[in-house]
Enzyme design. Structure first.
Site, mmCIF file in Angstrom:
data_model
loop_
_atom_site.group_PDB
_atom_site.id
_atom_site.type_symbol
_atom_site.label_atom_id
_atom_site.label_comp_id
_atom_site.label_asym_id
_atom_site.label_seq_id
_atom_site.Cartn_x
_atom_site.Cartn_y
_atom_site.Cartn_z
ATOM 1 N N SER A 86 0.834 -1.199 0.000
ATOM 2 C CA SER A 86 0.000 0.000 0.000
ATOM 3 C C SER A 86 0.874 1.257 0.000
ATOM 4 C CB SER A 86 -0.958 -0.065 1.199
ATOM 5 O OG SER A 86 -2.055 0.800 1.033
ATOM 6 N N HIS A 236 -7.224 -6.264 0.447
ATOM 7 C CA HIS A 236 -6.093 -5.334 0.380
ATOM 8 C C HIS A 236 -4.878 -5.825 1.169
ATOM 9 C CE1 HIS A 236 -3.981 -1.630 -0.205
ATOM 10 N NE2 HIS A 236 -4.046 -1.258 1.054
#
Length: 257
Positions: A86, A236
């Site tokens: 991320s 994610h």
């Protein structure tokens, strides 16, 4: 210039791991041990304003890249493979296009080089309601966060930031005021026209909406040698949700010559 905090595990070829927004190096403890067993000296980094690293009123990807170069110099690491999740993935991308000679290859976990609109507001606002003059236990902090955040896994991730400042006072490791003020920085796109000619692997969560099929051409523009792997049942936090698959895919890429 202050030095960012790291945990160093194992001996061998240096490998750098970068966590995501509101995370810390501890999030990568299990994987760092596995990579160490596989023959790497793993450097798990805390970004500025995160974990055990220093707090600063300044916060941007460019500064996080400079922090990392300063750290590598202090450790006499001329070049290393870099894994980033991320925010850490965007940091790894920017380092690779800015200082290509310092990135041996990169693994970007569920992040694209595109612009992302601000989407952490609920989480940051929830963290802002933690009043440690009243909250004395992690359970109480969890209860407070639960008023805003339904998902237990997200609350547990955030609660890793709660620590005991003194025997009777809790605190947050993150520099919350600055991260709230600078949250738009997290969505910044990679500068137009920047290219990294080295090997790059993008590991994508099949149930995540961070990297979409239409993002692949942009990835290829910046990283012409990029390959993509989609882990179907992962969101994610690919490395947490599918640790075995993530490790095997990443390790094979790191070993590829």
């Amino acid at each position: 210039m202050e030095l960012i905090n790291s945990q160093i595990v194992g001996e061998g070829t240096p490998l750098i791991i970068l966590h995501g927004f509101l995370g810390m190096g501890d999030n990568w403890r299990t994987h760092s041990l596995r990579f160490a067993e596989a023959g790497y000296q793993v450097h798990v980094i805390d970004a500025r304003n995160h974990g055990h690293s220093f707090h600063s009123s300044e916060f941007s990807y460019q500064l996080m890249v400079e922090d990392l170069i300063h750290y590598m110099d202090s450790q006499q690491i001329s070049s290393a493979p870099i894994i980033g999740h991320s925010m850490g993935g965007k940091t790894a991308m920017l380092l690779a296009v800015t200082y290509p000679e310092r990135a041996e290859r990169i693994v970007v976990v569920d992040m694209a080089p595109k612009y992302y609109p601000v989407h952490h507001k609920v989480i940051l606002d929830a963290l802002s309601t933690l009043d440690f003059t009243q909250i004395k236990t992690r359970e109480q902090a969890d209860h407070q966060l639960g008023k805003f955040i339904i998902e237990p896994s997200i609350r547990q991730f955030l609660l890793k930031n709660v620590y005991r400042k003194t025997s009777d006072e809790l605190g947050l490791r993150i520099n919350l005021p600055v991260l709230k003020d600078r949250v738009a920085e997290i969505g910044t796109a990679l500068p137009t026209g920047t290219i990294y000619e080295g090997e790059a692997l993008f590991v994508i969560g099949g149930k995540s909406n961070y990297v979409l099929p239409e993002d692949i051409p942009l990835i290829k523009q910046h990283f012409p040698k990029a390959s993509e792997v989609i882990i179907a049942d992962a969101g994610h936090w690919v490395q947490v949700e599918k640790p075995k698959e993530f490790f095997e895919i990443t390790y094979q890429f790191l070993q590829k010559r």
